[in-house]
Design an enzyme around this catalytic site. Structure first.
Site, short mmCIF file in Angstrom:
data_model
loop_
_atom_site.label_atom_id
_atom_site.label_comp_id
_atom_site.label_asym_id
_atom_site.label_seq_id
_atom_site.Cartn_x
_atom_site.Cartn_y
_atom_site.Cartn_z
N GLY A 63 0.86 -1.17 0.00
CA GLY A 63 0.00 0.00 0.00
C GLY A 63 0.89 1.22 0.00
O GLY A 63 2.04 1.15 0.43
N THR A 64 0.35 2.33 -0.49
CA THR A 64 1.23 3.48 -0.62
C THR A 64 0.83 4.67 0.25
O THR A 64 0.97 4.56 1.46
CB THR A 64 1.40 3.84 -2.09
OG1 THR A 64 0.12 3.87 -2.69
CG2 THR A 64 2.22 2.79 -2.80
N THR A 65 0.34 5.75 -0.32
CA THR A 65 0.35 7.01 0.43
C THR A 65 -0.88 7.23 1.31
O THR A 65 -2.01 7.06 0.86
CB THR A 65 0.47 8.18 -0.56
OG1 THR A 65 1.50 7.86 -1.47
CG2 THR A 65 0.79 9.46 0.16
N LYS A 116 -7.22 1.67 2.21
CA LYS A 116 -6.10 1.64 3.15
C LYS A 116 -6.33 2.51 4.38
O LYS A 116 -5.47 2.60 5.24
CB LYS A 116 -4.82 2.09 2.44
CG LYS A 116 -4.43 1.11 1.33
CD LYS A 116 -3.20 1.55 0.61
CE LYS A 116 -3.54 2.70 -0.33
NZ LYS A 116 -2.39 3.08 -1.18
N ALA A 135 3.96 4.87 -7.54
CA ALA A 135 3.22 3.88 -6.76
C ALA A 135 1.96 4.44 -6.12
O ALA A 135 1.22 3.72 -5.46
CB ALA A 135 4.13 3.29 -5.67
#
Lengths: 291, 309
Positions: free
Chosen positions: A53-55, A90, A232
Site C-alpha cells: 500500500g502506498t500514500t 487503506k 506507486a
C-alpha cells in the site's frame, strides 16, 4: 482456534487482561501475525511476496486541531512495477473516534488493522469505557513492535493513526516506525511511498484555520501531488470513478465521506489542474491565503 | 445428629439446585421485552458502574442476575469468545446461538462437577435479526439448561408476577417507549424480595435499561438508555401511584396479602408460557415466588413436565 470442546476453557474464565491481543496470545497464538515463524532467508527477501500500500495523508483542522482531523489514502496497491489493485482501501475506522491508515505490506497491514480494531472494541466492552487516544496509540505501537521480525524480512507495516481526543478537545495524529516507535505529529503528516511529495504539498496548502471541507480539499490536492510524482501512488481515476478514501473525525464521531462527496472534491481538483497542472500556487512571502 | 456417608445423586443434584435457586431468588428481577425495532432489557440496579446488562457483539447482548462476580466472569468469557470468533472468521459468523451454547456447556459442567460450587446465575443472551421475526432470546439457567423465549421473559427473584404482568400486557410491535413503560411496570409488580410484593414505581435512577436497536446506524447495535432518556419516556419520578397501565382487579401481583398467603394460586398454568424449547419455571417453581427457609423449593430434575430434565 479450538472448537472441539464447546465449553469455555480456563483462559476464557480467567480474570485479568482486558487486551484482546494478550488473550489470544494465550488462547490461540496462531491467530497473531507476530507469532508466526518465518523460514530463514536473506533480510528483506520476502518484500516481493505481497502487494504494497502506498500514500496516506492526515491533517487536523480548526485552531490547534480543535475541529478534528481528516485522514485519506489513495487507492493503489503495487507489486514491484505492477499495479496490483486499483481500488484497495487503506484507511479504516479504528473505533468511533479514530481511524488508522496503513502503508507497507498490504496483507499484514490489513490483518493488523483488524487486530487493532478488535483490540479497541474488546477493551471498550470489557472495561465499559474507551481507551484514551494515547492509550490507543500505544496499543498500536505494541502491535507494530510485535511485527519487527517480519519487518526485517521486508514485510514492514507503517501505519498512521488519527483520533479525536475528547479530553483535550482536539484532533491528534501519530506516526510510527517499523520498530514500534510512536511519534505525535503536529498539524499534518503523511506516510508511504508518495509521502514526501504529499507532505511538501501540504506544507504549502495547510493553514490552521481550515474548515473541515477545506481540509479535505487540501488533502486531496496533496494526494494528487503525490500521485503526480510517485509512480506507486494512484491519482483520481476519472474513467473508473475511483477516488481516495477520506475519513473525517470530529467530536461527533468518525465518518467516511461518501463516494459522491469525494468525487465532487476530486473533480474540482482535476478541473483546477486543467488550468494549472501544478496546482494552486502559494504566496511567495509570508502567509496569507493564495492570491 | 448423624453424618450420612452416602448421598444419592438425586439428592446431591437437588441440593445443588436448591442452593443455586436461593442465591438467584434473592436478587431483583430483570425483564427482557421484544419491541418493534429490537430487544429491550430492563433491570432494577441502583449501581451505575456494575452492570447487569451489557454488549457481547454487534447484534448480541447479555443480561444476568445472581452473583455479580460469577456472571461478570461469564460475560467477559463471552466477549472474549465473540471477539475471537469474529476475528478468526468474520463478524457475521458470531451468533447468539453459538454463545448460548458455550454458556450452556460451561454452566452445565460447573453444575454437575462435584468439586465446584454451582454458579448462582441466570442469563439471557439475545440477538436481533434484520426483522423482529429474526430476533432470538435465549434463557440459560444455573444448570446449563437453554430455553428459547419469544416476546418477553423475566428472571431473578419474584419473577412470577412480573411474567404474569408481561403476559397480560405485551403485544407484538410495541414502540420503544411502550416497551420501556411495560417492562418497568412489570418489574414494579415483582417486589424486590419476599414480603415486598406491593406494586411500586421504580425510580429512574434505580433502573438499568439498554436496547439492541436495529435502527442504530452503526454496526454495533447495543445502546444504553440514560436517566434523561428514561425520564422522558416514564415521566417524573416521585409519583407514588401504580403505573396507569396496570390492570386494576385482575392483577395478581398487587395485593401483598394474597401473594404471601397463596403464592402459586393466581399464576396461570405452565402451558400459557410463551416458551417453546423448555417452559418457564412452572407455577410450583420457587423462583417465581418468595423463598422461605421452611419451604424448600422443588428441584428441576424431579419435574416430570420438564423435557430437558
Amino acid at each position: 482456534m479450538t472448537s472441539s470442546d464447546p465449553r469455555l476453557g480456563p483462559a476464557f474464565l480467567r480474570p485479568g487482561t482486558s487486551s484482546f491481543a494478550e488473550f489470544i496470545a494465550e488462547q490461540s497464538p496462531e491467530l497473531l501475525p507476530s507469532r508466526r515463524a518465518l523460514p530463514p532467508g536473506p533480510p528483506g527477501g520476502a518484500a516481493e511476496l505481497a502487494p504494497h500500500g502506498t500514500t496516506i495523508v492526515a491533517a487536523t483542522f480548526g485552531a490547534n486541531g480543535s475541529g478534528g482531523v481528516v485522514m485519506a489514502g489513495d487507492r493503489r496497491a503495487t507489486a514491484g512495477n505492477v499495479i496490483a489493485q486499483r481500488d484497495i482501501e487503506k484507511v479504516f475506522p479504528a473505533d468511533e473516534l479514530s481511524a488508522v491508515g496503513i502503508a507497507g505490506t498490504a496483507g499484514i497491514a490489513i490483518e493488523m488493522v483488524r487486530l487493532f480494531q478488535t483490540e479497541l472494541e474488546h477493551y471498550e466492552k470489557i472495561e465499559g469505557t474507551t481507551l484514551s487516544v494515547d492509550g490507543k496509540a500505544n496499543r498500536l505501537s505494541a502491535l507494530i513492535r510485535g511485527n519487527l521480525g517480519l519487518a526485517m524480512q521486508g514485510l514492514a507495516v507503517i501505519p498512521l493513526f488519527a483520533g479525536y481526543d475528547e479530553l483535550a478537545g482536539q484532533g491528534r495524529i501519530f506516526s510510527y516506525d517499523a520498530t514500534g516507535g510512536r511519534y505525535e505529529e503536529r498539524a499534518f503528516h503523511s506516510v508511504g511511498s508518495g509521502s514526501v511529495f504529499a507532505r511538501g504539498s501540504l506544507k504549502k496548502l495547510y493553514r490552521e484555520d481550515l474548515s473541515a471541507e477545506e481540509c479535505v480539499m487540501a488533502i486531496v490536492q496533496a494526494l494528487y501531488d503525490a500521485a503526480d510524482d510517485d509512480s506507486a501512488t494512484g491519482g483520481p481515476d476519472l474513467t473508473r470513478r475511483i477516488f481516495p478514501v477520506v475519513h473525517v473525525i470530529t467530536a461527533a464521531g468518525q465518518q467516511r465521506l461518501s463516494e459522491d462527496q469525494v468525487a465532487a472534491v476530486a473533480d474540482r481538483v482535476v478541473a483546477g489542474r486543467m488550468i494549472r497542472p501544478d496546482g494552486p500556487a502559494a504566496a511567495l512571502e509570508t502567509g496569507g491565503p493564495n492570491a | 445428629m448423624s453424618m450420612p456417608f452416602y448421598v444419592s445423586p438425586e439428592q446431591l443434584m437437588k441440593d445443588r439446585a436448591d442452593f443455586a435457586r436461593k442465591g438467584i431468588g434473592r436478587g431483583r428481577a430483570l425483564a427482557v421485552v421484544q419491541y418493534a425495532d429490537g430487544v429491550l432489557f430492563v433491570s432494577e440496579n441502583p449501581s451505575q458502574a456494575l452492570h447487569k446488562i451489557s454488549e457481547l457483539y454487534d447484534r448480541i447482548a447479555f443480561a444476568a442476575v445472581g452473583r455479580y462476580n460469577e456472571f461478570e466472569n461469564l460475560r467477559i468469557a463471552g466477549v472474549r469468545l465473540a471477539d475471537m470468533r469474529g476475528y478468526a472468521y468474520d463478524r457475521r459468523d458470531v451468533t447468539g446461538r453459538g454463545l448460548a451454547n458455550a454458556y450452556a456447556q460451561t454452566l452445565g459442567t460447573i453444575f454437575s462437577s462435584g468439586g465446584e460450587k454451582p454458579y448462582e446465575v441466570e442469563i439471557f443472551v439475545a440477538e436481533i435479526g434484520d426483522t423482529s421475526a429474526g430476533d432470538q432470546i435465549f434463557r440459560l439457567t444455573y444448570d446449563g439448561q437453554v430455553a428459547d423465549e419469544h416476546g418477553f421473559a423475566a428472571m431473578g427473584g419474584a419473577t412470577e408476577p412480573v411474567t404474569t404482568y408481561l403476559r397480560e400486557h405485551w403485544s407484538e410491535g410495541l414502540s420503544l417507549a411502550e416497551a420501556v413503560t411495560l417492562a418497568v411496570g412489570a418489574l414494579g409488580h415483582g417486589g424486590s424480595s419476599e414480603g415486598e410484593a406491593k406494586v411500586r414505581r421504580i425510580p429512574v435512577a434505580d433502573l438499568e435499561v439498554a436496547v439492541l436497536d436495529r435502527d442504530r446506524p452503526q454496526q454495533r447495535k447495543f445502546r444504553r438508555l440514560g436517566d434523561a432518556a428514561l425520564g422522558e419516556i416514564l415521566g417524573p419520578d416521585p409519583d407514588p401511584d401504580p403505573t396507569p397501565a396496570a390492570a386494576p382487579a385482575s392483577d395478581p401481583g398487587s395485593p401483598a396479602a394474597e401473594t404471601a398467603a397463596a403464592p402459586q394460586a393466581p399464576a396461570s398454568p405452565a402451558v400459557a408460557s410463551p416458551t417453546t424449547t423448555a417452559p418457564t419455571p412452572p407455577p410450583s417453581d420457587p423462583l417465581g415466588g418468595p423463598i422461605g427457609e421452611d419451604r424448600p423449593p422443588v428441584a428441576p430434575p424431579v419435574d416430570p413436565d420438564d423435557p430437558l430434565a
